[in-house]
Motif scaffolding. Structure first.
Motif, PDB file in Angstrom:
ATOM      1  N   ILE A   5       0.783  -1.274   0.039  1.00 32.29           N
ATOM      2  CA  ILE A   5       0.012   0.058   0.066  1.00 32.29           C
ATOM      3  C   ILE A   5       0.878   1.183  -0.036  1.00 32.29           C
ATOM      4  CG2 ILE A   5      -0.166   0.163   2.401  1.00 32.29           C
ATOM      5  CD1 ILE A   5      -3.238   0.984   2.289  1.00 32.29           C
ATOM      6  N   GLY A   7       0.977   5.267   1.002  1.00 29.35           N
ATOM      7  CA  GLY A   7       0.218   6.514   1.531  1.00 29.35           C
ATOM      8  C   GLY A   7       1.208   7.444   2.353  1.00 29.35           C
ATOM      9  N   LYS A  31      -4.176   7.089   3.916  1.00 29.39           N
ATOM     10  CA  LYS A  31      -4.432   6.685   2.427  1.00 29.39           C
ATOM     11  C   LYS A  31      -5.516   7.166   2.165  1.00 29.39           C
ATOM     12  CE  LYS A  31      -4.199   4.219  -1.455  1.00 29.39           C
ATOM     13  NZ  LYS A  31      -3.343   4.390  -2.397  1.00 29.39           N
TER      14      LYS A  31
END
Length: 124
Positions: A5, A7, A31
């Protein structure tokens, strides 16, 4: 199975010595996603264990980072009741460079240094 991910790093917590031989540390990334014209922001908390607890130190608050992690789940019974916990165990973090200006130029064969003037006198 591994996940990742991207972010913004928004929190880093202290290392916690859980037992004499086991330590953990948590950090959080923000995020945000545009879903149908509406911005949804999530805060995702990760856990680092053992030798990975120093990993967040390389990054500053507000940095865009890519986190690679595994999902781990634990079940235990206390007072006859089943309990569950899920951890996102981070095992790698790296900086994400945004925009063309921060991207390295594409390498090509033209970027190779010119050949040296060494004479090749090998018989084959």
């Amino acid at each position: 199975m591994s996940y990742e991910i991207v972010g913004k790093l928004v929190a880093k917590f202290d290392i916690v010595q859980r037992t004499e031989s086991f330590k953990t540390r948590e950090f959080v990334i923000e995020k945000s996603e545009d879903i149908g014209g509406r911005v949804i922001t999530n805060y995702v908390k990760f856990q680092c264990v053992q030798d990975k607890t120093a990993m967040p130190d390389r990054f500053n608050m507000g940095d865009e980072v890519k986190v690679q992690f595994n999902i781990k789940g634990t079940k235990w019974v206390k007072d006859g009741r089943e309990n569950y916990i899920t951890n996102l165990d981070a095992w790698r973090m790296e900086t994400v460079k945004m925009g063309q200006d921060n991207m390295p130029p594409d390498m090509s064969y033209n970027d190779m240094p010119p050949p040296s003037d060494v004479v090749d006198d090998l018989p084959f």
